[in-house]
Enzyme design. Structure first.
Site, PDB file in Angstrom:
ATOM      1  N   LYS A 143       0.985  -1.163  -0.030  1.00  0.00           N
ATOM      2  CA  LYS A 143       0.036  -0.047   0.005  1.00  0.00           C
ATOM      3  C   LYS A 143       0.764   1.295  -0.079  1.00  0.00           C
ATOM      4  O   LYS A 143       2.020   1.112   0.453  1.00  0.00           O
ATOM      5  CB  LYS A 143      -0.929   0.117   1.088  1.00  0.00           C
ATOM      6  N   HIS A 173      -1.134  -4.506   5.803  1.00  0.00           N
ATOM      7  CA  HIS A 173      -0.635  -5.395   6.950  1.00  0.00           C
ATOM      8  C   HIS A 173      -1.457  -5.812   8.176  1.00  0.00           C
ATOM      9  O   HIS A 173      -1.424  -6.489   8.700  1.00  0.00           O
ATOM     10  CB  HIS A 173       0.878  -4.981   7.190  1.00  0.00           C
ATOM     11  N   LYS A 177      -2.461  -8.961  10.999  1.00  0.00           N
ATOM     12  CA  LYS A 177      -2.271  -8.877  12.497  1.00  0.00           C
ATOM     13  C   LYS A 177      -3.170 -10.039  13.076  1.00  0.00           C
ATOM     14  O   LYS A 177      -4.490 -10.278  12.659  1.00  0.00           O
ATOM     15  CB  LYS A 177      -2.755  -7.467  13.158  1.00  0.00           C
ATOM     16  N   GLU A 211      -2.166   6.679  17.140  1.00  0.00           N
ATOM     17  CA  GLU A 211      -0.866   6.452  17.052  1.00  0.00           C
ATOM     18  C   GLU A 211       0.054   7.830  17.754  1.00  0.00           C
ATOM     19  O   GLU A 211      -0.005   8.657  17.820  1.00  0.00           O
ATOM     20  CB  GLU A 211       0.093   6.519  15.678  1.00  0.00           C
ATOM     21  N   HIS A 235      -6.370   0.859   6.221  1.00  0.00           N
ATOM     22  CA  HIS A 235      -6.593   0.043   7.517  1.00  0.00           C
ATOM     23  C   HIS A 235      -7.988   0.323   8.459  1.00  0.00           C
ATOM     24  O   HIS A 235      -8.291  -0.541   8.666  1.00  0.00           O
ATOM     25  CB  HIS A 235      -5.152   0.520   8.510  1.00  0.00           C
ATOM     26  N   LYS A 331      -1.701  11.020  13.975  1.00  0.00           N
ATOM     27  CA  LYS A 331      -0.566  10.634  14.346  1.00  0.00           C
ATOM     28  C   LYS A 331      -0.200  11.600  15.584  1.00  0.00           C
ATOM     29  O   LYS A 331      -1.036  12.783  15.916  1.00  0.00           O
ATOM     30  CB  LYS A 331       0.432  11.553  13.151  1.00  0.00           C
TER      31      LYS A 331
HETATM   32  C1  BG6 Z   1       1.486   2.097   7.938  1.00  0.00           C
HETATM   33  C2  BG6 Z   1       1.379   3.608   7.717  1.00  0.00           C
HETATM   34  O1  BG6 Z   1       0.608   1.517   6.737  1.00  0.00           O
HETATM   35  O2  BG6 Z   1       0.710   1.675   8.853  1.00  0.00           O
HETATM   36  C3  BG6 Z   1       1.955   4.463   8.646  1.00  0.00           C
HETATM   37  O3  BG6 Z   1       1.738   3.973   6.454  1.00  0.00           O
HETATM   38  C4  BG6 Z   1       1.656   3.935  10.014  1.00  0.00           C
HETATM   39  O4  BG6 Z   1       1.817   5.766   8.689  1.00  0.00           O
HETATM   40  C5  BG6 Z   1       1.511   2.239  10.385  1.00  0.00           C
HETATM   41  O5  BG6 Z   1       2.318   4.409  11.113  1.00  0.00           O
HETATM   42  C6  BG6 Z   1       0.802   1.688  11.474  1.00  0.00           C
HETATM   43  O6  BG6 Z   1       1.160   0.415  11.573  1.00  0.00           O
HETATM   44  P1  BG6 Z   1       0.934  -0.341  12.911  1.00  0.00           P
HETATM   45  O7  BG6 Z   1       1.284  -1.736  12.465  1.00  0.00           O
HETATM   46  O8  BG6 Z   1       2.243   0.356  13.612  1.00  0.00           O
HETATM   47  O9  BG6 Z   1      -0.278  -0.168  13.409  1.00  0.00           O
END
Ligand code: BG6
Length: 477
Positions: A143, A173, A177, A211, A235, A331
């Site tokens: 992505k 991704h 999980k 985050e 996501h 963020k």
């Molecule tokens: C990524 C984003 O796909 O996912 C990032 O590009 C983000 O900006 C990340 O920080 C978050 O993934 P995870 O697994 O840490 O929640």
């Protein structure tokens, strides 16, 4: 577990994704002698130098030195290709590696590249004849998949010029999980919850992906992409579909993905009034070290890019009519937390009074925490001893770590599925397009950009999206 012999080709083989995520996962996955790795990138080095680099990346990920060096020496090759050039040299190298028959002509082609390079690289892969081998051939695309509906459609067309959809694995991704996959087990293996999973019992659903991390490490990419393209379209849309979808007829890849697409197609047009966008400014106190977003390298000093979004979504179908789904991500927020809170309706008449003031007068609440403390808790009221009418909110909890110990990394799961040929946890072309159709306009509409302090829960304007039922976001409690 044994896997089919194959050659795993990583385009972008010297990049950050390869070093941090792919190589550690491939070290476990490519354990059998017939599994080999070819790194392709612009960096000028030969196979011996790449093997040293690969071993270093594995050791950084905690692999023991002699095992890392042995694996790199036995399994790994490299081909340097100048940017934008044709891939005939890669095709020749692939032919050489495949010539002893050990990999059975099976190939994974993994694009660990900047998004702008996806389309042109797929064209070159096609022209070099790499899309068809003697065995199976699978394409993996990272992505973000496009930047809006039109670019996603164009990319899908380019892919389909050279690959069948059955060969294509679009990675999100989050689907790798364990806790995200557990949503399906939680819902469809536990009839107690599934029978309450609807408009009659649920008042609202909150999906929070907060985050603590800011955007400083990838300022340039982030400033082009923003929160909608980086998180919401991918996501959050995936979490939403898994929470809201109907039971598939089987767990075959297309049966599951059909149900997810139906959810996206049932979502009502999202008006500007249902969206709050924000951008973080400098932190104070404990987060004073975080500068404002616009101070990061690669970010324009007057950047209008949102780093936060809260969105109220309505799903117009029989199960969910009238139940708001509140999506929220940002963020530089107060905590690292990915959580789905299912807020059940309150009893029709309240006979008891709660002595705990943080339960917000809610009905029962189920909190599924996907990270960092994976598990879930069901928040219900119990009678306090002594008083006939006072109740207290307590949590029935389950922790993944306590029950199962280590949880596999998302990439380990996903790469194993690519090699197994299981597309269930990968995003189909129509899912991507439907998701862009819904969410891309939010980046383009003329909407106010609210400021928020780094280290906070985001703009307070988002609270107004919750205009019925218990007040406030559960993730903040
Ligand atoms: C990524 C984003 O796909 O996912 C990032 O590009 C983000 O900006 C990340 O920080 C978050 O993934 P995870 O697994 O840490 O929640």
């Amino acid at each position: 577990m044994t896997h089919d012999a194959h050659l795993f080709v990583v385009f972008g083989g010297t990049g950050d994704l390869a070093r941090r995520k792919l190589l550690p996962a491939l070290f476990t996955l490519l354990a059998e002698p017939g599994c080999r790795l070819l790194g392709v990138a612009g960096a000028e080095m030969d196979t011996d130098e790449y093997r040293v680099w690969v071993a270093g990346a594995l050791m950084d990920a905690g692999v023991e030195e002699s095992a890392a060096k042995r694996w790199a020496h036995e399994r790994v090759w490299y081909r340097s290709v100048p940017r934008h050039s044709e891939l005939d040299a890669v095709a020749e190298q692939v032919a050489r590696i495949e010539s002893d028959g050990a990999t059975r002509g099976n190939r994974v082609l993994y694009l660990a590249l900047p998004p702008a390079a996806f389309g042109p690289t797929i064209e070159r892969i096609g022209r070099a004849g790499l899309a068809r081998g003697a065995g199976w051939c699978r394409l993996v695309v990272e992505k973000p998949f496009g930047t809006d509906l039109e670019s996603a459609q164009t990319l899908n067309e380019t892919i389909h010029d050279h690959f069948e959809e059955e060969q294509v694995y679009r990675i999100d991704h989050y689907l790798g999980k364990e806790t995200v996959q557990n949503l399906l087990v939680f819902r469809f293996a536990n009839p107690l919850f599934e029978s309450s999973w609807n408009r009659d019992r649920v008042q609202r659903v909150e999906i929070t992906v907060a985050e603590e991390l800011d955007a400083s490490e990838r300022g340039e990419y982030y400033d082009r992409t923003g929160v909608i393209g980086d998180m919401v379209q991918s996501h959050l849309a995936q979490l939403l579909t898994l929470v809201a979808m109907e039971a598939p007829s089987t767990f075959a890849a297309d049966a599951v993905r059909d149900e997810k697409v139906k959810v996206l197609r049932s979502i009502r047009h999202i008006p500007a009034g249902a969206v709050v966008l924000g951008q973080y400014g400098a932190g104070t106190g404990a987060t004073a070290h975080t500068p404002g977003y616009r101070a990061h390298e690669g970010v324009a000093s007057d950047s209008p890019t949102p780093t936060y979004a809260a969105i109220k979504v309505w799903i117009d179908n029989w199960r969910w009519q009238g139940v708001p789904f509140l999506l929220r991500t940002g963020k530089a927020m107060a905590r690292h937390l990915t959580e789905i809170a299912v807020v059940f309706r309150s009893p029709p008449v309240c006979l008891f009074h709660s002595v705990v003031d943080d339960c917000l007068g809610a009905g029962d609440v189920l909190r599924l925490v996907l990270q960092p403390d994976e598990g879930f808790s069901l928040h219900i009221d119990v009678k306090r001893p002594g008083s006939a009418t006072s109740a207290q909110r307590i949590a029935l909890s389950f922790s993944y770590a306590e029950e199962f110990g280590r949880i596999p990394e998302a990439y380990e799961t996903l790469l194993a599925d690519v090699v197994e040929g299981d597309q269930t946890l990968f995003v189909r072309h129509d899912e991507v397009e439907e998701s862009w159709r819904l969410f891309a306009p939010l980046s383009h509409q003329d909407m106010p950009l609210h400021g928020y302090q780094a280290g906070s829960w985001g703009p307070s304007a988002a609270d107004a999206l919750i205009d019925s039922g218990p007040k406030g976001w559960f993730a903040e409690h």
